[in-house]
Design an enzyme around this catalytic site. Structure first.
Site, PDB file in Angstrom:
ATOM      1  N   HIS A 137      36.562  38.163  54.205  1.00  0.00           N
ATOM      2  CA  HIS A 137      36.743  37.390  52.980  1.00  0.00           C
ATOM      3  C   HIS A 137      35.446  36.669  52.598  1.00  0.00           C
ATOM      4  O   HIS A 137      34.587  36.404  53.456  1.00  0.00           O
ATOM      5  CB  HIS A 137      37.887  36.394  53.150  1.00  0.00           C
ATOM      6  CG  HIS A 137      39.242  37.058  53.082  1.00  0.00           C
ATOM      7  ND1 HIS A 137      40.403  36.368  52.831  1.00  0.00           N
ATOM      8  CD2 HIS A 137      39.599  38.369  53.216  1.00  0.00           C
ATOM      9  CE1 HIS A 137      41.422  37.221  52.813  1.00  0.00           C
ATOM     10  NE2 HIS A 137      40.962  38.438  53.064  1.00  0.00           N
ATOM     11  N   CYS A 183      41.257  31.915  56.138  1.00  0.00           N
ATOM     12  CA  CYS A 183      40.028  31.260  55.666  1.00  0.00           C
ATOM     13  C   CYS A 183      40.157  29.746  55.753  1.00  0.00           C
ATOM     14  O   CYS A 183      39.179  29.057  56.065  1.00  0.00           O
ATOM     15  CB  CYS A 183      39.699  31.697  54.246  1.00  0.00           C
ATOM     16  SG  CYS A 183      39.123  33.390  54.204  1.00  0.00           S
ATOM     17  N   GLU A 239      34.895  33.624  51.879  1.00  0.00           N
ATOM     18  CA  GLU A 239      34.705  32.336  52.565  1.00  0.00           C
ATOM     19  C   GLU A 239      34.108  32.551  53.950  1.00  0.00           C
ATOM     20  O   GLU A 239      33.189  31.848  54.371  1.00  0.00           O
ATOM     21  CB  GLU A 239      36.042  31.598  52.707  1.00  0.00           C
ATOM     22  CG  GLU A 239      36.738  31.287  51.391  1.00  0.00           C
ATOM     23  CD  GLU A 239      37.688  32.377  50.912  1.00  0.00           C
ATOM     24  OE1 GLU A 239      37.370  33.571  51.069  1.00  0.00           O
ATOM     25  OE2 GLU A 239      38.746  32.038  50.375  1.00  0.00           O
ATOM     26  N   CYS A 294      42.892  31.998  51.709  1.00  0.00           N
ATOM     27  CA  CYS A 294      44.099  32.394  52.444  1.00  0.00           C
ATOM     28  C   CYS A 294      44.218  31.525  53.699  1.00  0.00           C
ATOM     29  O   CYS A 294      43.333  30.718  54.003  1.00  0.00           O
ATOM     30  CB  CYS A 294      44.025  33.875  52.809  1.00  0.00           C
ATOM     31  SG  CYS A 294      42.813  34.206  54.091  1.00  0.00           S
TER      32      CYS A 294
HETATM   33  N1  LIG Z   1      40.486  33.716  49.353  1.00  0.00           N
HETATM   34  C1  LIG Z   1      40.280  35.040  49.382  1.00  0.00           C
HETATM   35  N2  LIG Z   1      39.042  35.522  49.635  1.00  0.00           N
HETATM   36  C2  LIG Z   1      38.803  36.864  49.648  1.00  0.00           C
HETATM   37  O1  LIG Z   1      37.668  37.280  49.841  1.00  0.00           O
HETATM   38  N3  LIG Z   1      39.850  37.724  49.437  1.00  0.00           N
HETATM   39  C3  LIG Z   1      39.575  39.159  49.375  1.00  0.00           C
HETATM   40  C4  LIG Z   1      40.285  40.067  50.324  1.00  0.00           C
HETATM   41  C5  LIG Z   1      40.410  41.325  49.527  1.00  0.00           C
HETATM   42  O2  LIG Z   1      39.191  42.050  49.565  1.00  0.00           O
HETATM   43  C6  LIG Z   1      40.618  40.845  48.117  1.00  0.00           C
HETATM   44  C7  LIG Z   1      42.085  40.690  47.733  1.00  0.00           C
HETATM   45  O3  LIG Z   1      42.536  41.953  47.345  1.00  0.00           O
HETATM   46  P1  LIG Z   1      43.890  42.197  46.544  1.00  0.00           P
HETATM   47  O4  LIG Z   1      45.037  41.946  47.482  1.00  0.00           O
HETATM   48  O5  LIG Z   1      43.911  41.229  45.394  1.00  0.00           O
HETATM   49  O6  LIG Z   1      43.794  43.626  46.108  1.00  0.00           O
HETATM   50  O7  LIG Z   1      40.028  39.572  48.067  1.00  0.00           O
HETATM   51  C8  LIG Z   1      41.092  37.279  49.221  1.00  0.00           C
HETATM   52  C9  LIG Z   1      41.361  35.944  49.181  1.00  0.00           C
HETATM   53  C10 LIG Z   1      42.731  35.419  48.906  1.00  0.00           C
HETATM   54  O8  LIG Z   1      43.517  35.598  49.993  1.00  0.00           O
END
Ligand SMILES: Nc1nc(=O)n([C@H]2C[C@H](O)[C@@H](COP(=O)(O)O)O2)cc1CO
Length: 214
Positions: A95, A124, A97, A121
């Site tokens: 992610h 994170c 973060e 999430c």
């Molecule tokens: N806070 C976050 N930072 C992130 O970098 N992500 C990333 C993980 C996945 O690569 C993408 C979410 O993919 P999708 O489920 O919307 O297709 O975003 C997701 C979240 C939210 O959980």
């Protein structure tokens, strides 16, 4: 009066001694950096960027969501669903973060603020808490009702870490302006300036609001 109507280039000619006031605010700048970082993501559905800022308002870490180093963006799957979760991206993507924390260029992240384009999430949030981050500013909360996000908010609440939605520019209150001449300079708080052209030269006069226009 003129400053409001002139382009900033022209304003420089008329008011060369005044600093620019309509600059990018620091929060916009930091979220802008997070948004720019998100553009580097290869995730086809959701691109996330994060920008960590210390108490001196210096950027100490930037990241975006992507596959772990050396694992190859073309090898691991980018799909969201499949018969086997091993075939989806979720087991592999780092992610934004996490990457911002790992990319930090300072000794630690205690007291820092994270600007992130998507609410963190649960995994994170654990990282943010353990890293000593003290504030979360997020842009999108599209997974607000997901269990992971509910758990994330619970942990942030318990850890006393506030999280706030980033207020876009248009939602912000208008910057304070001189009431009379509508310029943006705080210098004009109680005084107006008026430009008069005399003998082809611009004479800049300051006028008390109370007497202006009488
Ligand atoms: N806070 C976050 N930072 C992130 O970098 N992500 C990333 C993980 C996945 O690569 C993408 C979410 O993919 P999708 O489920 O919307 O297709 O975003 C997701 C979240 C939210 O959980």
């Amino acid at each position: 009066i003129w400053r409001d109507r002139l382009s900033s280039n022209a304003a420089i000619n008329y008011f060369p001694f005044l600093k620019r006031e309509d600059i990018l605010e620091s929060a916009q700048y930091f979220m802008g950096v997070a948004l720019l970082a998100a553009q580097r993501s290869r995730d086809p559905s959701t691109q996330v960027g994060a920008c960590i800022v210390n108490e001196e308002k210096k950027i100490v870490g930037v990241g975006y969501n992507g596959m772990p180093n050396g694992c190859g963006d073309d090898t691991l799957p980018w799909r969201r669903s499949g018969d086997n979760p091993v075939e989806t991206k979720y087991f592999y993507v780092c992610h934004a973060e996490l990457n911002a924390i790992m990319n930090k260029n300072s000794a630690d992240l205690k007291g820092c603020t994270i600007y992130v384009t998507l609410f963190p999430c649960n995994e994170c949030s654990k990282l943010l808490i353990q890293a000593g981050i003290k504030n979360v500013i997020y842009l999108s909360d599209k997974y607000h009702d997901d269990e992971k996000t509910v758990a994330s908010r619970w942990m942030l609440d318990l850890a006393g870490i506030p999280y706030h939605e980033f207020i876009q520019n248009e939602k912000r209150p208008a910057p304070s302006r001189c009431f009379r001449c509508r310029c943006f300079t705080s210098f004009h708080r109680n005084k107006c300036m008026e430009t008069t052209k005399i003998n082809n030269k611009y004479i800049i006069e300051r006028r008390e609001h109370s007497t202006y226009g009488r």
